[in-house]
Design a protein around this motif. Structure first.
Motif, PDB file in Angstrom:
ATOM      1  N   VAL A   1     128.725 116.188  75.088  1.00 36.99           N
ATOM      2  CA  VAL A   1     129.703 116.637  73.363  1.00 36.99           C
ATOM      3  C   VAL A   1     128.814 117.137  72.478  1.00 36.99           C
ATOM      4  CG1 VAL A   1     130.423 115.123  72.115  1.00 36.99           C
ATOM      5  CG2 VAL A   1     130.812 114.286  74.137  1.00 36.99           C
ATOM      6  N   GLY A   2     127.254 116.961  72.963  1.00 43.33           N
ATOM      7  CA  GLY A   2     126.776 118.237  71.806  1.00 43.33           C
ATOM      8  C   GLY A   2     127.281 119.407  72.359  1.00 43.33           C
ATOM      9  N   CYS A   3     126.815 120.416  72.746  1.00 45.39           N
ATOM     10  CA  CYS A   3     126.750 121.313  73.311  1.00 45.39           C
ATOM     11  C   CYS A   3     128.060 122.161  73.493  1.00 45.39           C
ATOM     12  CB  CYS A   3     126.621 121.756  74.951  1.00 45.39           C
ATOM     13  SG  CYS A   3     126.105 123.523  75.295  1.00 45.39           S
ATOM     14  N   VAL A   4     129.376 121.583  74.016  1.00 48.70           N
ATOM     15  CA  VAL A   4     130.545 121.706  73.816  1.00 48.70           C
ATOM     16  C   VAL A   4     131.677 121.962  72.266  1.00 48.70           C
ATOM     17  CG1 VAL A   4     132.971 121.276  74.372  1.00 48.70           C
ATOM     18  CG2 VAL A   4     131.598 121.573  75.816  1.00 48.70           C
ATOM     19  N   VAL A   5     130.944 120.843  71.033  1.00 50.63           N
ATOM     20  CA  VAL A   5     131.941 120.711  70.287  1.00 50.63           C
ATOM     21  C   VAL A   5     131.260 120.841  69.736  1.00 50.63           C
ATOM     22  CG1 VAL A   5     132.849 118.586  68.873  1.00 50.63           C
ATOM     23  CG2 VAL A   5     133.456 118.486  71.090  1.00 50.63           C
ATOM     24  N   GLY A   6     131.402 122.594  68.774  1.00 49.49           N
ATOM     25  CA  GLY A   6     130.567 122.649  68.301  1.00 49.49           C
ATOM     26  C   GLY A   6     131.293 123.553  67.108  1.00 49.49           C
ATOM     27  N   THR A   7     131.000 125.138  67.521  1.00 48.96           N
ATOM     28  CA  THR A   7     131.977 125.700  66.713  1.00 48.96           C
ATOM     29  C   THR A   7     133.030 126.416  66.852  1.00 48.96           C
ATOM     30  OG1 THR A   7     130.544 128.151  67.799  1.00 48.96           O
ATOM     31  CG2 THR A   7     130.111 127.010  65.944  1.00 48.96           C
ATOM     32  N   GLY A   8     133.083 125.733  68.469  1.00 45.80           N
ATOM     33  CA  GLY A   8     135.101 126.029  68.357  1.00 45.80           C
ATOM     34  C   GLY A   8     135.452 125.414  67.769  1.00 45.80           C
ATOM     35  N   ILE A   9     135.450 123.903  67.554  1.00 48.00           N
ATOM     36  CA  ILE A   9     136.498 122.796  66.774  1.00 48.00           C
ATOM     37  C   ILE A   9     135.874 123.130  65.459  1.00 48.00           C
ATOM     38  CG2 ILE A   9     134.897 121.399  66.883  1.00 48.00           C
ATOM     39  CD1 ILE A   9     137.012 119.247  67.270  1.00 48.00           C
TER      40      ILE A   9
ATOM     41  N   LEU B   1     133.882 115.652  79.300  1.00 43.52           N
ATOM     42  CA  LEU B   1     134.745 116.741  79.229  1.00 43.52           C
ATOM     43  C   LEU B   1     135.812 116.192  78.393  1.00 43.52           C
ATOM     44  CD1 LEU B   1     135.890 119.089  79.743  1.00 43.52           C
ATOM     45  CD2 LEU B   1     136.173 119.197  81.979  1.00 43.52           C
ATOM     46  N   VAL B   2     136.445 114.729  78.680  1.00 41.37           N
ATOM     47  CA  VAL B   2     137.406 113.876  78.256  1.00 41.37           C
ATOM     48  C   VAL B   2     137.301 113.981  76.663  1.00 41.37           C
ATOM     49  CG1 VAL B   2     138.131 111.727  78.350  1.00 41.37           C
ATOM     50  CG2 VAL B   2     137.389 113.042  80.416  1.00 41.37           C
ATOM     51  N   ILE B   3     136.267 113.428  76.455  1.00 44.16           N
ATOM     52  CA  ILE B   3     135.787 113.035  75.237  1.00 44.16           C
ATOM     53  C   ILE B   3     135.907 114.654  74.702  1.00 44.16           C
ATOM     54  CG2 ILE B   3     133.869 112.828  73.014  1.00 44.16           C
ATOM     55  CD1 ILE B   3     133.257 110.493  75.114  1.00 44.16           C
ATOM     56  N   CYS B   4     135.815 115.941  74.869  1.00 45.50           N
ATOM     57  CA  CYS B   4     135.195 116.711  74.190  1.00 45.50           C
ATOM     58  C   CYS B   4     137.503 117.446  74.203  1.00 45.50           C
ATOM     59  CB  CYS B   4     134.924 118.161  74.812  1.00 45.50           C
ATOM     60  SG  CYS B   4     133.262 117.577  74.743  1.00 45.50           S
ATOM     61  N   SER B   5     137.663 117.748  75.241  1.00 42.30           N
ATOM     62  CA  SER B   5     139.063 117.550  75.145  1.00 42.30           C
ATOM     63  C   SER B   5     139.709 116.515  74.315  1.00 42.30           C
ATOM     64  CB  SER B   5     140.373 117.501  76.432  1.00 42.30           C
ATOM     65  OG  SER B   5     139.252 118.316  77.716  1.00 42.30           O
ATOM     66  N   LEU B   6     139.623 115.237  74.049  1.00 47.32           N
ATOM     67  CA  LEU B   6     140.619 114.778  73.281  1.00 47.32           C
ATOM     68  C   LEU B   6     140.716 115.185  72.190  1.00 47.32           C
ATOM     69  CD1 LEU B   6     142.113 111.895  72.873  1.00 47.32           C
ATOM     70  CD2 LEU B   6     140.123 110.570  72.561  1.00 47.32           C
ATOM     71  N   LEU B   7     138.890 115.537  71.119  1.00 48.06           N
ATOM     72  CA  LEU B   7     138.980 115.931  70.208  1.00 48.06           C
ATOM     73  C   LEU B   7     140.120 117.355  69.726  1.00 48.06           C
ATOM     74  CD1 LEU B   7     135.293 115.015  69.985  1.00 48.06           C
ATOM     75  CD2 LEU B   7     136.764 113.646  68.481  1.00 48.06           C
ATOM     76  N   TYR B   8     139.504 118.233  70.762  1.00 48.59           N
ATOM     77  CA  TYR B   8     140.057 119.626  70.528  1.00 48.59           C
ATOM     78  C   TYR B   8     141.631 119.136  70.474  1.00 48.59           C
ATOM     79  CZ  TYR B   8     136.144 122.627  71.296  1.00 48.59           C
ATOM     80  OH  TYR B   8     135.372 123.276  71.839  1.00 48.59           O
ATOM     81  N   VAL B   9     142.381 118.520  70.940  1.00 45.22           N
ATOM     82  CA  VAL B   9     143.829 118.371  71.274  1.00 45.22           C
ATOM     83  C   VAL B   9     144.196 117.777  69.212  1.00 45.22           C
ATOM     84  CG1 VAL B   9     145.512 117.567  72.206  1.00 45.22           C
ATOM     85  CG2 VAL B   9     144.102 117.974  73.108  1.00 45.22           C
ATOM     86  N   LEU B  10     143.239 116.593  69.385  1.00 43.45           N
ATOM     87  CA  LEU B  10     143.515 115.346  67.806  1.00 43.45           C
ATOM     88  C   LEU B  10     143.121 116.674  66.507  1.00 43.45           C
ATOM     89  CD1 LEU B  10     142.350 112.078  69.232  1.00 43.45           C
ATOM     90  CD2 LEU B  10     144.435 112.951  68.311  1.00 43.45           C
ATOM     91  N   VAL B  11     142.277 117.532  66.069  1.00 49.32           N
ATOM     92  CA  VAL B  11     141.784 118.129  65.353  1.00 49.32           C
ATOM     93  C   VAL B  11     142.752 119.245  64.667  1.00 49.32           C
ATOM     94  CG1 VAL B  11     140.309 119.746  64.961  1.00 49.32           C
ATOM     95  CG2 VAL B  11     139.264 117.686  65.854  1.00 49.32           C
ATOM     96  N   THR B  12     143.548 120.123  66.840  1.00 50.03           N
ATOM     97  CA  THR B  12     144.686 120.960  66.066  1.00 50.03           C
ATOM     98  C   THR B  12     145.708 120.268  66.383  1.00 50.03           C
ATOM     99  OG1 THR B  12     143.114 122.106  68.460  1.00 50.03           O
ATOM    100  CG2 THR B  12     146.015 122.720  67.790  1.00 50.03           C
ATOM    101  N   ALA B  13     146.253 118.811  66.531  1.00 49.38           N
ATOM    102  CA  ALA B  13     147.493 118.291  65.380  1.00 49.38           C
ATOM    103  C   ALA B  13     147.465 118.316  64.338  1.00 49.38           C
ATOM    104  CB  ALA B  13     148.186 116.949  66.629  1.00 49.38           C
ATOM    105  N   VAL B  14     146.332 117.286  63.968  1.00 44.27           N
ATOM    106  CA  VAL B  14     146.096 117.367  62.697  1.00 44.27           C
ATOM    107  C   VAL B  14     146.308 118.187  61.650  1.00 44.27           C
ATOM    108  CG1 VAL B  14     144.758 116.012  60.902  1.00 44.27           C
ATOM    109  CG2 VAL B  14     145.086 114.941  62.964  1.00 44.27           C
ATOM    110  N   LEU B  15     145.324 119.712  62.190  1.00 44.46           N
ATOM    111  CA  LEU B  15     145.077 120.555  61.524  1.00 44.46           C
ATOM    112  C   LEU B  15     146.592 121.511  61.027  1.00 44.46           C
ATOM    113  CD1 LEU B  15     143.198 122.752  59.455  1.00 44.46           C
ATOM    114  CD2 LEU B  15     142.697 123.681  62.185  1.00 44.46           C
ATOM    115  N   THR B  16     147.276 121.227  62.287  1.00 42.88           N
ATOM    116  CA  THR B  16     148.440 122.611  62.317  1.00 42.88           C
ATOM    117  C   THR B  16     149.361 121.633  61.549  1.00 42.88           C
ATOM    118  OG1 THR B  16     149.184 121.942  64.966  1.00 42.88           O
ATOM    119  CG2 THR B  16     147.636 123.890  64.435  1.00 42.88           C
TER     120      THR B  16
END
Length: 470
Positions: free
Chosen positions: A38-46, A262-277
């Protein structure tokens, strides 16, 4: 045929457990591994990618893009999980290729991963410096221009001092030992996730379903294009495999750490995208800091400050994990003799590869501090995708050639899932710019020269084979 001599998995496991040669301390569990991922995947991408990809490619349909990318990336992660359960040694794709394809291909993969981890760490440090300077300027503290960015006399900059200092600080942390350094990483990851959860809670109250209409303004092709961008936001989970020799129960914990991260990162990416848009019309999100911008858009500036802090902490964890992965990779290659053996020497007190740790830190600091890196950012992607392809193919090959090997985790639907991973990564590879391929080939040519002039002659496997013949 000596170029394709393969290292037996049995020999790898014996070497790992050879206490007389010095071994890394086993002290990591599933939680530590998940936090590394999670430390490596969730960074600048999100904190960055979500806005640009929504505005330019997919609109609110970026939610589907992240789901598609997460599924494809999961196929790659499953392949890594099977290898990690079967060959729990340092080196990740390098070690797996040594057992599957032979020494030359393993060296090419190892040299490729050196590019991926080292170059990515240099770029991330430059990005960290930008966020840090922005935060400091908010407190009225400005770093002299000459010390604020990489060497560019025309712009009045000579060295990026914040980037150099953060790399050297994290290098010191990594040198203290796996448990101590991963504990700090876990704390930073928890802070980062807490900041993201704060954004989700606050932003959820300002979501307007009308902002999700039209859901796919660029059509489904836009969603697919967004998925290609989103896929690259997931890269980094493979670094978990480099910590294999420091895991208490690697056959079980490594696959779990890879998949859970990967499961945690996927969930965070999807939720952030949904709320942001849902908060902000997608066409307004083409900014460098979309998450903070979204909060400013709804007049929640106090939360935006926390988001900026979370972004800095988040990028710090990415940088830490990349440095950690690079040191363990150099340790594995040095132990095999393809690079100087001193890289595999362990510090008597901390039981960490001190030489490879500080060599990594100093080289990355020089690159980040002096060399403008932005134009060749795709080199990180090409390195990662190349590794994904090799690992996915390796699973299929070893299922045929070594069905007897113990696998505590098995990829389902082989060869279908590994081949989907190969095809999807291959598609992204051929879509990369020509300049990226040229730079990659130059890097590979340098690597082949090092192998033929040094590695092939000093290979430990080659020495063993020669002694057996005599």
């Amino acid at each position: 045929m000596s170029l394709f001599r393969r290292k037996s998995i049995t020999a790898m496991l014996q070497e790992k457990n050879n206490a007389s040669a010095g071994s890394l301390k086993k002290e990591l569990g599933v939680f530590d591994l998940t936090m590394l991922g999670v430390g490596c995947v969730v960074g600048t991408g999100i904190f960055v990618l979500t806005g640009v990809a929504a505005a330019e490619h997919a609109g609110p349909g970026l939610i589907l893009s992240f789901i598609l990318a997460g599924i494809v990336c999961a196929f790659c992660a499953l392949c890594y999980a099977e290898f990690a359960s079967m060959v729990p040694v340092s080196g990740s794709a390098y070690a797996y290729s040594y057992a599957t394809f032979g020494e030359l291909i393993a060296w090419i993969l190892g040299w490729d991963l050196i590019l991926e981890y080292g170059f990515a760490a240099s770029m991330v440090a430059s990005g960290w410096s930008g966020y840090f300077q922005g935060l400091m300027s908010g407190f009225g503290v400005d770093i002299p221009k000459a010390l604020s960015s990489a060497f560019d006399p025309a712009a009045g900059t000579y060295i990026d001092v914040p980037a150099v200092l953060i790399i050297l600080l994290l290098t010191f942390v990594v040198s203290r030992g796996a448990k101590e350094s991963t504990r700090l990483n876990s704390i930073m990851v928890i802070i980062k996730v807490a900041v993201i959860v704060l954004f989700l809670i606050v932003g959820a109250f300002y979501v307007k379903p009308s902002n999700w209409t039209p859901f796919m303004p660029f059509g489904f092709s836009g969603v697919v294009t967004g998925a290609a961008s989103a896929f690259l936001a997931y890269i980094g989970f493979d670094v978990v495999a480099t910590a294999a020799e420091e895991v208490k129960n690697p056959q079980k914990d490594l696959p779990r750490g890879i998949i859970w991260s990967l499961v945690i990162c996927s969930l965070l990416y999807v939720l952030v995208t949904a709320v942001l848009t849902g908060m902000v019309p997608y066409e307004l999100l083409n900014v460098k800091n979309p998450v903070a911008f979204g909060l400013q858009y709804i007049n929640q500036n106090w939360v935006a400050g926390f988001i900026s802090l979370g972004a800095i902490v988040g990028i710090t964890t990415v940088l830490f994990v990349l440095l950690f992965g690079q040191t363990r990779l150099l340790y594995a290659i040095g132990r095999d003799g393809l690079l100087p053996k001193r890289l595999a020497k362990l510090h008597p007190k901390t039981e960490t590869p001190a030489t490879s740790t500080w060599i990594t830190g100093i080289i990355v600091a020089v690159f980040a501090g002096l060399i403008p890196l932005g134009k060749l950012a795709d080199l990180v992607s090409i390195g990662t995708l190349f590794a994904f392809v090799s690992v996915s193919l390796g699973v299929v090959i070893l299922r045929k050639t070594r069905p007897d090997l113990e696998r505590s985790f098995r990829v389902p639907l082989v060869p279908l899932i590994p081949l989907i991973a190969v095809v999807s990564c291959g598609y992204l590879l051929i879509s990369l710019p020509r300049i990226t391929w040229i730079a990659f080939m130059i890097w590979m040519a340098i690597g082949l020269c090092i192998y033929f002039f040094y590695g092939h002659k000093h290979s430990e496997l080659g020495k063993q084979n020669n002694s057996n013949k005599s």
